[in-house]
Design a protein around this motif. Sequence first.
Motif, PDB file in Angstrom:
ATOM      1  N   GLY A   1      81.960  83.102   0.562  1.00 34.58           N
ATOM      2  CA  GLY A   1      81.584  83.674   1.581  1.00 34.58           C
ATOM      3  C   GLY A   1      81.236  83.233   2.794  1.00 34.58           C
ATOM      4  O   GLY A   1      80.017  84.454   3.218  1.00 34.58           O
ATOM      5  N   GLU A   2      81.340  82.523   2.708  1.00 37.09           N
ATOM      6  CA  GLU A   2      81.116  82.230   4.393  1.00 37.09           C
ATOM      7  C   GLU A   2      81.493  83.220   5.682  1.00 37.09           C
ATOM      8  O   GLU A   2      81.084  82.406   6.875  1.00 37.09           O
ATOM      9  CB  GLU A   2      80.590  81.097   4.496  1.00 37.09           C
ATOM     10  N   ALA A   3      82.801  83.144   5.558  1.00 41.49           N
ATOM     11  CA  ALA A   3      83.375  84.040   6.588  1.00 41.49           C
ATOM     12  C   ALA A   3      83.422  85.199   6.514  1.00 41.49           C
ATOM     13  O   ALA A   3      82.714  85.694   4.873  1.00 41.49           O
ATOM     14  CB  ALA A   3      84.955  83.338   6.277  1.00 41.49           C
ATOM     15  N   ASP A   4      82.786  86.119   7.778  1.00 44.84           N
ATOM     16  CA  ASP A   4      82.599  87.157   7.735  1.00 44.84           C
ATOM     17  C   ASP A   4      83.390  88.444   7.223  1.00 44.84           C
ATOM     18  O   ASP A   4      83.655  88.753   6.098  1.00 44.84           O
ATOM     19  CB  ASP A   4      82.291  87.469   9.265  1.00 44.84           C
ATOM     20  N   LEU A   5      84.200  88.193   7.597  1.00 41.27           N
ATOM     21  CA  LEU A   5      86.191  88.240   6.659  1.00 41.27           C
ATOM     22  C   LEU A   5      87.202  87.906   6.095  1.00 41.27           C
ATOM     23  O   LEU A   5      87.651  86.939   7.187  1.00 41.27           O
ATOM     24  CB  LEU A   5      86.458  89.634   7.579  1.00 41.27           C
ATOM     25  N   GLU A   6      87.625  87.988   5.833  1.00 41.43           N
ATOM     26  CA  GLU A   6      88.380  87.487   4.964  1.00 41.43           C
ATOM     27  C   GLU A   6      90.132  88.619   4.649  1.00 41.43           C
ATOM     28  O   GLU A   6      90.109  89.578   3.888  1.00 41.43           O
ATOM     29  CB  GLU A   6      89.044  86.834   3.634  1.00 41.43           C
ATOM     30  N   VAL A   7      91.382  88.466   5.484  1.00 41.17           N
ATOM     31  CA  VAL A   7      92.202  89.168   5.648  1.00 41.17           C
ATOM     32  C   VAL A   7      92.813  89.011   4.825  1.00 41.17           C
ATOM     33  O   VAL A   7      93.261  87.367   4.508  1.00 41.17           O
ATOM     34  CB  VAL A   7      92.558  89.656   6.755  1.00 41.17           C
ATOM     35  N   GLY A   8      94.121  89.824   4.134  1.00 38.19           N
ATOM     36  CA  GLY A   8      95.312  88.652   3.236  1.00 38.19           C
ATOM     37  C   GLY A   8      96.568  90.451   3.025  1.00 38.19           C
ATOM     38  O   GLY A   8      96.231  90.650   3.149  1.00 38.19           O
ATOM     39  N   THR A   9      97.445  88.804   3.075  1.00 35.19           N
ATOM     40  CA  THR A   9      98.309  89.811   3.514  1.00 35.19           C
ATOM     41  C   THR A   9      99.202  89.466   1.242  1.00 35.19           C
ATOM     42  O   THR A   9      99.114  88.353   0.649  1.00 35.19           O
ATOM     43  CB  THR A   9      99.612  89.420   3.467  1.00 35.19           C
ATOM     44  N   MET A  10      99.702  90.329   0.874  1.00 35.26           N
ATOM     45  CA  MET A  10     100.089  90.751  -0.737  1.00 35.26           C
ATOM     46  C   MET A  10     101.622  90.374  -0.663  1.00 35.26           C
ATOM     47  O   MET A  10     102.512  90.616  -1.551  1.00 35.26           O
ATOM     48  CB  MET A  10      99.710  91.427  -1.875  1.00 35.26           C
TER      49      MET A  10
END
Length: 540
Positions: free
Chosen positions: A366-375
């Motif tokens: 929760g401490e990074a503003d946004l978390e991007v990922g790939t599936m």
Amino acid sequence: MNQAVLQPVADKTQVIRTVVRTHSQYDDSELLPTALLQEDLGIDSIMLAAIVADLNKIFAPSKQLRPDEFDTLDSLIRKFASLELPQIRPVDLPQEPERHRPQQEGGAAKANETDAALTMRDFVGDSSPDPFAKTERFAAFLHSRQQQGLFWYGMASKGLCSNRAVIHDEYEGRDREFLLFASNNYLGLANEPRVLEAIIRTTRSHGATNTGSRLIGGTTDLHKELEYRLAQLKGREDCIVFPSGYSANLGAISALLGPNDLAITDMYNHMSIQDGCKLSGAQKRIFAHNDMASLEEVLQRSQDRRGGRMIVVDGVFSMHGDIVKLPELVRLAKHYGARVLVDDAHSTGVLGASGSGTTEHFGMKGEADLEVGTMSKALGGQGGFIAGDKRVIDYLRFYANSYVFAATIPAPVAAGLIESISLMQTEPQRLAALWDNIRYLKSRLDALGFNTEHSDSAIIPVVIGNEQRAMELGRSVRRRGMFCQTVVFPGVAVGDARLRISVMSSHTREDLDEAVRILREAAEENGLPLNTAGGAHGHA
């Protein structure tokens, strides 16, 4: 130092331009002082970092200059030319490869364009009045590389791919079984029967595809469930699913940043991040790879500018395998009032006690503003996602163009991903087996003296440096029955070529030992130094 090989260097500007030409492959006449390094010359962050590193070695300033200080060729020249250059320098300046610039006769590319000194960088930044001219020259280059057995890109596999795969060898004209180290199916979920059954079952109930974008008829109950499950996995309020991880970075960065804003990026960030920054129109500042002192300098110098600032980084750097120094990065971001976006493409399913990614790895959910990922990697499916605060995710649903104006992943794929998340959480032995394999293989390669850099993930590089030698090593490896990636420009900077090995939980100890044997024999065949007593060597 042998004084007989020293010579005076009179023109500092010419020294600087020589270094730029060496890395960029431009003719001197093409290097206009006012040219923007990125936008006009196509000099990306990796190449710029290499240029500045060479100039720092040559000019030896009391304080090392950093890539983020330069945006035009003129700024590069003015800054370095203002430094004192010793009257005598060793004749060890970066050597310009003999460039065989295309000489066209009747529209045909000359044969010397296939010279080994050429790299894929030579076909970028072309000044021809015909934008298609470069494609003809590249065709000759590609044909030469393929004839030599050096380019194996895009060869077709047949059937399921696990620790081994059947791939059609176009050079031998037959199907061959290879030991596979080029797949990002880290947890083996892409072939898991329960995942496949979920996809088959949902194809019958929901059809093959959704025939529309998410906002206009493309949302199903499974898309909403998938977003809920991903938000839970990441420990965030909400999540949005994109057609791919690439489009997730494009959509988020271009929606949240604009011309008045500043994107602050690691020099080794993935191309999707770099393209997202370009698309946003924001100014961009680059900091040295995983160097928090360099990042702080950028933050300090940009404090008084108007507009917002966002630090954008990979969680695991895709060609190097090392992990971002997230605790210090987040501390600096909070201190200087910047936002943080972390791309977890190679972290989700790999890092953290449960495999949820970089923030869990550091105990910072929760401490990074946004978390991007790939599936399409550890989760064994397709698509990308962004997890964060609900208000931010709601904004992206209406302003991220790569979400609004694109069809999303089909419902059957979403069903398979939901099953993959469940299996990852209920079968932790998959993650444990992956890390056992990572530690074993890296320790064996390090003991032989291969340069695996600071990898601490499922990506293990074998750094060679010279592109031709890396391709020859890759050819030798494949001839022996192992399939891994040979990475050259634009995947890495010219002069930083490597093999890239992807480790999976499905690899057996016998597979790993065979991979070590193949790499050792291929290195010996190509005259690359190994230290069988242990230790490491630099770029071959």
